[in-house]
Design a protein around this motif. Structure first.
Motif, mmCIF file in Angstrom:
data_model
loop_
_atom_site.group_PDB
_atom_site.id
_atom_site.type_symbol
_atom_site.label_atom_id
_atom_site.label_comp_id
_atom_site.label_asym_id
_atom_site.label_seq_id
_atom_site.Cartn_x
_atom_site.Cartn_y
_atom_site.Cartn_z
ATOM 1 N N HIS A 198 -22.216 -28.495 12.403
ATOM 2 C CA HIS A 198 -23.008 -29.256 13.375
ATOM 3 C C HIS A 198 -24.326 -29.663 12.740
ATOM 4 N N ALA A 248 -29.876 -27.515 13.759
ATOM 5 C CA ALA A 248 -30.171 -26.108 13.499
ATOM 6 C C ALA A 248 -31.441 -25.768 14.255
ATOM 7 N N ASP A 274 -32.085 -20.310 13.397
ATOM 8 C CA ASP A 274 -31.166 -20.530 12.276
ATOM 9 C C ASP A 274 -31.932 -20.605 10.964
ATOM 10 N N ARG A 293 -14.665 -25.285 19.385
ATOM 11 C CA ARG A 293 -15.737 -26.252 19.127
ATOM 12 C C ARG A 293 -15.284 -27.315 18.144
ATOM 13 N N ARG A 353 -21.289 -24.357 13.692
ATOM 14 C CA ARG A 353 -22.747 -24.236 13.814
ATOM 15 C C ARG A 353 -23.347 -23.676 12.528
#
Length: 195
Positions: free
Chosen positions: A63, A66, A70, A124, A128
């Motif tokens: 993705h 952030a 993160d 998803r 991520r």
């Protein structure tokens, strides 16, 4: 886990020369985004967007956003990987606290594998940033295992100090880059033989 893109990245030396450095592992490439080396220009993780861009360039399907968390997690993992790599290059194991951090990140879900061609999307659509950090931690678990650790080396040039994972079949890589330190060593040897 989806395979990351090939390893390596462009560096700019303090005198302005650009050169390609292949560390041999994505987790080591990540460590060289600022935690390893003595060149402050190598620090590239200033914002969450910087982290997202780096991860997106390495992991398919990550993705593009952030968070500050993160970024904080990424910088912490990066520092642990860097310390562990330097220790391994000296023939030492990672510190117990660093092992704990790597294991913590490795225990979180990483990027699940996907088979192309289906008509439905399970889970998803995009991985991520935290999942990519987990994937790098899992690679670090393999990298710093005692049976592979001897392949983590420091460049043989006296004035370098870059650390890499020797993934050569013959296990005899000596230089961070043949175009940089390897070439300089060949030139020095040639000049010495010419004298």
């Amino acid at each position: 886990m989806q395979s990351p893109k090939p390893t390596g990245q462009w560096f700019r030396s303090s005198d302005g020369h650009q050169w390609w450095f292949d560390s041999g592992a994505v987790s080591l490439d990540f460590a060289y985004t600022g935690a390893m080396g003595d060149n402050p220009a190598w620090e590239i993780l200033h914002t969450p967007d910087d982290l997202a861009a780096w991860l997106e360039g390495r992991f398919p399907g990550v993705h593009t956003e952030a968070s500050e968390r993160d970024l904080s997690d990424g910088v912490a993992l990066r520092a642990v990987i860097a310390r562990s790599a330097f220790a391994a290059s000296r023939g030492e194991g990672p510190a117990a606290a660093d092992v704990d951090v790597i294991n913590l990140f490795a225990a979180t879900p990483d990027i699940p594998p996907t088979l192309a061609g289906g008509t439905r999307q399970a889970g998803r659509a995009n991985a991520r940033a935290g999942q990519a950090l987990s994937a790098m931690a899992r690679e670090a678990v393999e990298l710093f295992a005692p049976e592979r650790q001897e392949r983590i080396r420091e460049c043989a040039a006296d004035d370098c100090g870059l650390v890499f994972y020797d993934e050569s079949r013959s296990n005899n890589r000596r230089w961070c880059s043949m175009k940089r330190c390897g070439n300089r060593a060949k030139v020095r040897t040639h000049r010495a033989n010419a004298r």
